[in-house]
Motif scaffolding. Sequence first.
Motif, PDB file in Angstrom:
ATOM      1  N   SER A  83     -27.698  -1.791  -3.094  1.00 38.70           N
ATOM      2  CA  SER A  83     -26.899  -2.625  -4.034  1.00 38.70           C
ATOM      3  C   SER A  83     -27.886  -3.475  -4.794  1.00 38.70           C
ATOM      4  N   GLU A  84     -27.289  -3.811  -6.051  1.00 38.64           N
ATOM      5  CA  GLU A  84     -28.143  -4.705  -6.664  1.00 38.64           C
ATOM      6  C   GLU A  84     -28.199  -5.966  -6.193  1.00 38.64           C
ATOM      7  N   ASN A  85     -27.136  -6.762  -5.436  1.00 36.54           N
ATOM      8  CA  ASN A  85     -27.322  -7.671  -4.799  1.00 36.54           C
ATOM      9  C   ASN A  85     -28.581  -7.897  -3.912  1.00 36.54           C
ATOM     10  N   GLU A  86     -28.705  -6.905  -2.977  1.00 38.95           N
ATOM     11  CA  GLU A  86     -29.890  -6.338  -2.034  1.00 38.95           C
ATOM     12  C   GLU A  86     -31.143  -6.550  -2.753  1.00 38.95           C
ATOM     13  N   ARG A  87     -31.208  -5.895  -3.891  1.00 40.70           N
ATOM     14  CA  ARG A  87     -32.371  -5.992  -4.825  1.00 40.70           C
ATOM     15  C   ARG A  87     -32.824  -7.358  -5.081  1.00 40.70           C
ATOM     16  N   ASN A  88     -31.703  -8.131  -5.765  1.00 41.74           N
ATOM     17  CA  ASN A  88     -32.089  -9.168  -6.402  1.00 41.74           C
ATOM     18  C   ASN A  88     -32.502 -10.351  -5.093  1.00 41.74           C
ATOM     19  N   CYS A  89     -31.886  -9.752  -4.001  1.00 39.20           N
ATOM     20  CA  CYS A  89     -32.280 -11.084  -2.852  1.00 39.20           C
ATOM     21  C   CYS A  89     -33.740 -10.721  -2.567  1.00 39.20           C
ATOM     22  N   PHE A  90     -34.287  -9.332  -2.479  1.00 32.62           N
ATOM     23  CA  PHE A  90     -35.470  -9.027  -2.172  1.00 32.62           C
ATOM     24  C   PHE A  90     -36.802  -9.677  -3.245  1.00 32.62           C
ATOM     25  N   GLN A  91     -36.001  -9.764  -4.521  1.00 32.54           N
ATOM     26  CA  GLN A  91     -36.952 -10.148  -5.750  1.00 32.54           C
ATOM     27  C   GLN A  91     -37.075 -11.755  -5.458  1.00 32.54           C
ATOM     28  N   MET A  92     -35.993 -12.180  -4.967  1.00 30.58           N
ATOM     29  CA  MET A  92     -35.998 -13.667  -4.928  1.00 30.58           C
ATOM     30  C   MET A  92     -36.883 -14.419  -3.612  1.00 30.58           C
ATOM     31  N   LEU A  93     -36.927 -13.402  -2.532  1.00 27.80           N
ATOM     32  CA  LEU A  93     -37.718 -13.669  -1.181  1.00 27.80           C
ATOM     33  C   LEU A  93     -39.216 -13.675  -1.815  1.00 27.80           C
ATOM     34  N   ILE A  94     -39.596 -12.459  -2.268  1.00 27.47           N
ATOM     35  CA  ILE A  94     -40.751 -12.307  -2.604  1.00 27.47           C
ATOM     36  C   ILE A  94     -41.578 -13.271  -3.728  1.00 27.47           C
ATOM     37  N   SER A  95     -40.741 -13.911  -4.273  1.00 28.76           N
ATOM     38  CA  SER A  95     -40.921 -15.116  -5.306  1.00 28.76           C
ATOM     39  C   SER A  95     -41.390 -16.287  -4.399  1.00 28.76           C
ATOM     40  N   VAL A  96     -41.072 -16.233  -3.357  1.00 23.33           N
ATOM     41  CA  VAL A  96     -41.509 -17.725  -2.583  1.00 23.33           C
ATOM     42  C   VAL A  96     -42.973 -17.426  -1.941  1.00 23.33           C
ATOM     43  N   SER A  97     -43.984 -18.323  -2.010  1.00 18.16           N
ATOM     44  CA  SER A  97     -45.191 -18.431  -1.378  1.00 18.16           C
ATOM     45  C   SER A  97     -45.345 -17.992  -0.197  1.00 18.16           C
ATOM     46  N   GLY A  98     -46.027 -16.975   0.086  1.00 18.10           N
ATOM     47  CA  GLY A  98     -46.479 -16.452   1.443  1.00 18.10           C
ATOM     48  C   GLY A  98     -45.563 -15.543   1.962  1.00 18.10           C
ATOM     49  N   VAL A  99     -44.473 -14.989   1.397  1.00 12.64           N
ATOM     50  CA  VAL A  99     -43.547 -14.164   1.629  1.00 12.64           C
ATOM     51  C   VAL A  99     -43.736 -12.853   0.827  1.00 12.64           C
ATOM     52  N   GLY A 100     -44.262 -11.845   1.500  1.00  8.67           N
ATOM     53  CA  GLY A 100     -44.711 -10.627   1.000  1.00  8.67           C
ATOM     54  C   GLY A 100     -43.307  -9.418   1.006  1.00  8.67           C
ATOM     55  N   PRO A 101     -43.534  -8.383   0.510  1.00 14.47           N
ATOM     56  CA  PRO A 101     -42.583  -7.232   0.365  1.00 14.47           C
ATOM     57  C   PRO A 101     -42.097  -6.911   1.974  1.00 14.47           C
ATOM     58  N   GLN A 123     -38.628 -21.981   6.874  1.00 12.71           N
ATOM     59  CA  GLN A 123     -38.504 -23.401   6.268  1.00 12.71           C
ATOM     60  C   GLN A 123     -38.742 -23.401   4.693  1.00 12.71           C
ATOM     61  N   ARG A 124     -39.861 -22.584   4.318  1.00 13.35           N
ATOM     62  CA  ARG A 124     -40.338 -22.516   3.012  1.00 13.35           C
ATOM     63  C   ARG A 124     -39.467 -21.892   2.126  1.00 13.35           C
ATOM     64  N   ILE A 125     -38.872 -20.737   2.856  1.00 17.28           N
ATOM     65  CA  ILE A 125     -37.860 -19.799   2.028  1.00 17.28           C
ATOM     66  C   ILE A 125     -36.536 -20.892   1.779  1.00 17.28           C
ATOM     67  N   ILE A 126     -36.320 -21.686   2.401  1.00 16.76           N
ATOM     68  CA  ILE A 126     -35.007 -22.577   2.308  1.00 16.76           C
ATOM     69  C   ILE A 126     -35.216 -23.571   1.245  1.00 16.76           C
ATOM     70  N   LEU A 127     -36.529 -24.213   1.501  1.00 17.74           N
ATOM     71  CA  LEU A 127     -37.043 -25.101   0.616  1.00 17.74           C
ATOM     72  C   LEU A 127     -37.205 -24.900  -0.828  1.00 17.74           C
ATOM     73  N   GLU A 128     -37.970 -23.693  -1.021  1.00 24.13           N
ATOM     74  CA  GLU A 128     -38.230 -23.121  -2.447  1.00 24.13           C
ATOM     75  C   GLU A 128     -37.139 -22.595  -3.011  1.00 24.13           C
ATOM     76  N   LEU A 129     -36.450 -21.835  -2.338  1.00 27.16           N
ATOM     77  CA  LEU A 129     -35.162 -21.292  -3.165  1.00 27.16           C
ATOM     78  C   LEU A 129     -33.878 -22.297  -3.407  1.00 27.16           C
ATOM     79  N   LYS A 130     -33.950 -23.291  -2.574  1.00 27.99           N
ATOM     80  CA  LYS A 130     -32.889 -24.394  -2.666  1.00 27.99           C
ATOM     81  C   LYS A 130     -33.413 -25.193  -4.061  1.00 27.99           C
TER      82      LYS A 130
END
Length: 199
Positions: free
Chosen positions: A64-82, A121-128
């Motif tokens: 789904s596009e939602n899943e892809r969007n979440c993937f792109q959002m996650l890899i935008s977080v420093s230290g989170v790779g594919p 914690q970094r994912i939550i902090l950066e994406l919020k």
Amino acid sequence: MFYYLKGTVGHLAPNLAVIDCGGVGYACRTTSYTLSTLQMGESAKLYTYLNVREDAMELYGFASENERNCFQMLISVSGVGPKAALSILSATTPEGLATSIITGNEKALMVAQGIGKKIAQRIILELKDKLAKGQLPAEESYGGTGVTVIPQDKTSEASAALAVLGYGPAEIAAALKGLDLEALSLEEIVRQALRKMIK
């Protein structure tokens, strides 16, 4: 470069799906959820993301596009790779991820293999923070004012979670209309709202 691939499933392996498009097999790294929707020899459509590095080009595919969007959002977080992003999306749904970010539920992210407390914690902090600053696709929802978004109730939390997934205010308002916001859990509200928007 590639928005989606549509073809026949030629091969399946852990975290890998090969989609045969006109005789060319495209290897897509993917999640457990997407793999569960595919069957050998059946037609499939995967929304794709091409990751280009100095030493490699890797294609990622999602149901789904939602899943892809979440993937792109996650890899935008420093230290989170594919690899980490795939692990998280194999352990939770897009609505579950959005809910975890909005409610600050790091334990829900730590269920994913290889995701420790610091990364969660970094994912939550950066994406919020990105949501608050209007840097996610949902910037119009909150005006991009830089004001921190602190949801006060389930309606606000559900709206913020849907905004994390890239939906605008008009779409969110229409999707939440008619749902029993008091009786349903936050994740179920988000799930039902997504169903309404996908129809």
